[in-house]
Design an enzyme around this catalytic site. Sequence first.
Site, mmCIF file in Angstrom:
data_model
loop_
_atom_site.group_PDB
_atom_site.id
_atom_site.type_symbol
_atom_site.label_atom_id
_atom_site.label_comp_id
_atom_site.label_asym_id
_atom_site.label_seq_id
_atom_site.Cartn_x
_atom_site.Cartn_y
_atom_site.Cartn_z
ATOM 1 N N VAL A 1 7.870 19.899 6.142
ATOM 2 C CA VAL A 1 8.444 20.910 5.247
ATOM 3 C C VAL A 1 8.710 20.352 3.844
ATOM 4 O O VAL A 1 9.101 21.097 2.952
ATOM 5 C CB VAL A 1 9.739 21.518 5.829
ATOM 6 C CG1 VAL A 1 9.431 22.319 7.085
ATOM 7 C CG2 VAL A 1 10.776 20.437 6.124
ATOM 8 N N HIS B 1 -29.930 17.899 -9.432
ATOM 9 C CA HIS B 1 -30.303 18.860 -8.391
ATOM 10 C C HIS B 1 -30.813 18.106 -7.170
ATOM 11 O O HIS B 1 -31.558 17.144 -7.331
ATOM 12 C CB HIS B 1 -31.400 19.787 -8.907
ATOM 13 C CG HIS B 1 -31.881 20.759 -7.867
ATOM 14 N ND1 HIS B 1 -31.120 21.838 -7.476
ATOM 15 C CD2 HIS B 1 -33.032 20.804 -7.146
ATOM 16 C CE1 HIS B 1 -31.789 22.508 -6.553
ATOM 17 N NE2 HIS B 1 -32.958 21.905 -6.330
ATOM 18 N N ILE C 1 -0.027 18.827 3.660
ATOM 19 C CA ILE C 1 0.059 17.756 4.662
ATOM 20 C C ILE C 1 -0.011 18.359 6.068
ATOM 21 O O ILE C 1 -0.783 17.917 6.926
ATOM 22 C CB ILE C 1 1.341 16.915 4.470
ATOM 23 C CG1 ILE C 1 1.268 16.139 3.147
ATOM 24 C CG2 ILE C 1 1.538 15.943 5.641
ATOM 25 C CD1 ILE C 1 2.484 15.300 2.820
ATOM 26 N N ARG D 1 8.985 16.491 1.109
ATOM 27 C CA ARG D 1 9.319 15.078 0.941
ATOM 28 C C ARG D 1 10.343 14.958 -0.178
ATOM 29 O O ARG D 1 10.392 15.814 -1.066
ATOM 30 C CB ARG D 1 8.050 14.268 0.592
ATOM 31 C CG ARG D 1 7.039 14.287 1.716
ATOM 32 C CD ARG D 1 5.835 13.422 1.392
ATOM 33 N NE ARG D 1 6.163 12.019 1.238
ATOM 34 C CZ ARG D 1 6.306 11.150 2.244
ATOM 35 N NH1 ARG D 1 6.152 11.534 3.480
ATOM 36 N NH2 ARG D 1 6.597 9.879 2.003
ATOM 37 N N GLY E 1 0.808 -1.226 0.000
ATOM 38 C CA GLY E 1 0.000 0.000 0.000
ATOM 39 C C GLY E 1 0.838 1.270 0.000
ATOM 40 O O GLY E 1 0.369 2.326 -0.394
ATOM 41 N N GLY E 2 2.097 1.157 0.449
ATOM 42 C CA GLY E 2 3.016 2.297 0.362
ATOM 43 C C GLY E 2 2.653 3.439 1.283
ATOM 44 O O GLY E 2 1.838 3.312 2.202
#
Length: 475
Positions: free
Chosen positions: A278, A452, A192, A280, A45-46
């Site tokens: 800050v 709608h 993030i 990646r 899944g990382g």
Amino acid sequence: MTIPSAKTVTAKVLVVGGGPGGYVAAIRAGQLGLDTVLVEADRLGGTCLIRGCIPSKALIHVASRFEAMEQSLGDGRFGIALDLPPRLDLAAAMRWKDGIVDRLSGGVAALLRKAKVRVLRGWAVFSDAKTCTVQGSDGPLTVRAEHVILANGSEPVPLPNLPFAGPVLSSTEALSLERLPRRLVVVGGGYIGLELGSAFAKMGSTVTVVEAQPRILPLYDAALTDPVRRWLERAGVTLHLGARALGMEAEGNGQALVVQTADSGMIRLPVDAVLSTVGRRPRLEGWGFEAMGVERRGAFVAVDDQCRTSMRNVWAIGDLVGEPMLAHKASAQGEMVAEIIAGHRRRFAPAAIPAVCFTEPEIVSVGLSPTEASAQGIDVIVDQFPFAANGRALTLDAGESGFVRLVARRDDRRVIGIQAVGTHVSELSGEFALALEMGAELEDVAGTIHAHPTLGEVFHEAALKLLGRPLHLGS
Ligand SMILES: Cc1cc2nc3c(=O)[nH]c(=O)nc-3n(C[C@H](O)[C@H](O)[C@H](O)COP(=O)(O)OP(=O)(O)OC[C@H]3O[C@@H](n4cnc5c(N)ncnc54)[C@H](O)[C@@H]3O)c2cc1C
């Protein structure tokens, strides 16, 4: 280092990394009948699934539910009144979040099995461009493949003077906290930091944001970020803009973050936790990248518009190859590379890659902003339609500050950018991206019947307004 008795596995395609880039590449390769091996050192899944997109959105949901209940205390809202304040059990919330992550990670494993992909658990280290050794639980394995897809992803970057340790957390640790920090400072006002900072503010932390740029979310224009800034200020979040975090110092029994502010000089912020977001960087260390003879472009792996690296039959995708570092870009590249290996003619040339901030309110940006269009010398017409004039937005209590903005070429009225801010606008990102990908003109959007009452009607009305004939807007 040579490992004498390593067993050898061969495959047509070796995918390194089981994140949204790698696992999608592997599933598609398997579907196309390519003999595929995927190597993942961690859970499937990382970053996205295990410590990024999914857990952060689960936490944001919990925080919003908690905030809504708090707002119902006493006289309440919408006719709902609670006599007692809700209690937050963060450890239980984290267990709920972990359950979603487990379920999705198990789902990825099942999808890979269905596609007949062989999954090897362990850390891959390359000795040349097509050979790696995987240190698995059963000892070392050598894997050789005709094609290698690198999907090693990215990792959080610490500030040099603020290493991740003690109270200084990356997003990964913040997503596993079991106790609410009373005082949280978020360093870095990108998406993030603000998504997580807003969630902690809703749950009851006193949150301060320290951002070096003069604005939060500096990648978006002020019209889009102002509603987020206003929400943060209303929620009691202190913003130090144009400010720099200098480091931690002892403060009584605890610790303080020292900050150089734009207007008040140096200040000390006593903290229980600091969330440093800050930036990646692509993960290029520790797995023999240098042995592969693959070129870089700056910090990233250099690829062409088919995600080919400088080495024949070595491909790279996702966060490893550059901005935007987003899960859906990684997946789209992974799917494409698998198809190219299978002989399809493909190129990575999307009309747009949508970007979403799950802040309060949410921001969506697809294609060019008015400023970006002007910088490219494109003569555009721009207009926006407010959520305040949309019935669905009002029923969702979301009418206050949202809008959808359209950017179209003046000559042929082709839509080249759509931005929106407002509650739940993330769900419109697919429609926006589809419009750009299909080359929609304003008349196409205006001529599409929108259900709608939905927020999608704001998009429809924005097109009508740009054509000079809005239906639901008074003077
Ligand atoms: C807090 C947070 C929130 C986010 N929210 C969003 C969002 O809402 N929407 C969005 O689109 N994106 C979001 N992202 C970004 C998103 O997670 C990434 O863009 C995405 O995960 C990139 O996918 P990838 O496949 O390139 O790499 P990754 O997901 O980083 O996966 C790489 C995998 O490779 C493995 N690996 C690396 N090297 C090796 C090796 N040598 N051997 C074996 N395995 C290896 C790693 O263990 C990892 O599992 C968020 C990120 C964070 C941190």
